[in-house]
Scaffold this active site. Structure first.
Site, mmCIF file in Angstrom:
data_model
loop_
_atom_site.group_PDB
_atom_site.id
_atom_site.type_symbol
_atom_site.label_atom_id
_atom_site.label_comp_id
_atom_site.label_asym_id
_atom_site.label_seq_id
_atom_site.Cartn_x
_atom_site.Cartn_y
_atom_site.Cartn_z
ATOM 1 N N SER A 1 4.275 -12.163 -45.327
ATOM 2 C CA SER A 1 2.936 -11.841 -44.489
ATOM 3 C C SER A 1 1.624 -12.006 -45.120
ATOM 4 C CB SER A 1 2.761 -10.408 -43.318
ATOM 5 O OG SER A 1 3.083 -9.899 -43.893
ATOM 6 N N HIS B 1 1.068 -3.579 -44.727
ATOM 7 C CA HIS B 1 -0.101 -5.015 -45.006
ATOM 8 C C HIS B 1 -1.163 -4.284 -45.671
ATOM 9 C CE1 HIS B 1 2.972 -5.992 -42.004
ATOM 10 N NE2 HIS B 1 2.686 -7.273 -42.662
ATOM 11 N N ASP C 1 0.450 0.926 -42.061
ATOM 12 C CA ASP C 1 2.080 1.320 -42.011
ATOM 13 C C ASP C 1 2.456 1.170 -43.267
ATOM 14 O OD1 ASP C 1 1.605 -1.597 -43.310
ATOM 15 O OD2 ASP C 1 1.909 -2.648 -41.311
#
Length: 217
Positions: A15, A194, A191
């Site tokens: 991601s 990310h 977090d």
């Protein structure tokens, strides 16, 4: 390095690489680079090296461990026939050991991670001009944090493979740690995984400096 006109630069990972890329866009088309470091690198190479006409392609996929990366390697990487491949993978392989326990997520231990990573390199090296390895990272200042300690084993694998195959290695964690001596982790990530846009700038900076240092050698 990266001196041939019209080279195809392909970035693959999870991601962090994906960064909300538009999968419906044509490769290297508007929106295809996502909102993160690949987009920044594309802007840099396009704006400052227009004569090179590099094609920057994002093949990140959110949630990928190295096992999912392996499953799509042929179609997403090899069949595209890139000149240069940049790989950043590993944080999900670590994270699942901490957030995937109660849903019984498949867990990738460090030995399996190395075996699969090595196989991807050996499948790819004969077909490309080069591969650039970026270390997985955490935005966590406490180096005794359990997840950060576990991640260090996977980072060591990537660095060792880079040395063994004589590949450019970008130590993103080092750049993150330098920032954290001055400012809060919340500036870079909510977090610990990310990155914010500022965090993506640090990844792009690491990639650019890694490429430039290889040129000067």
């Amino acid at each position: 390095m990266l001196t041939t006109k019209k080279d195809r630069l392909l970035f693959v990972g999870d991601s962090i690489t994906d960064s909300n890329r538009n999968r419906e866009a044509i490769p290297a088309g508007w929106g295809s680079w996502g909102e993160g470091y690949v987009n920044l690198i594309n802007a840099y190479t396009t704006g400052l090296l227009p004569e090179q006409e590099f094609m920057v392609v994002n093949r990140g996929n959110s949630g990928d461990t190295i096992l999912e990366l392996e499953q799509r390697w042929q179609t997403d990487v090899l069949e595209f026939q890139p000149d240069w491949v940049t790989i950043m993978i590993g944080i999900n392989d670590v994270w699942r050991h901490f957030d995937g326990i109660f849903c019984q997520a498949p867990l990738v231990d460090v030995s399996q991670f190395e075996i699969v990573y090595r196989s991807l390199l050996e499948r790819t090296l004969p077909h490309v001009k080069g591969i650039i390895l970026l270390a997985p990272f955490m935005v966590e200042q406490n180096q005794q944090d359990p997840m950060r300690c576990y991640l260090a084993k996977y980072q060591e694998v990537v660095q060792r493979l880079a040395q063994e195959y004589q590949l450019p290695y970008g130590d993103v964690q080092q750049e993150i740690d330098r920032f954290l001596t001055q400012q809060s982790s919340y500036v870079l990530s909510s977090d610990r995984v990310h990155p914010s846009l500022a965090g993506h700038v640090l990844i792009a900076k690491t990639w650019l400096e890694t490429v430039e240092s290889k040129v000067s050698q």
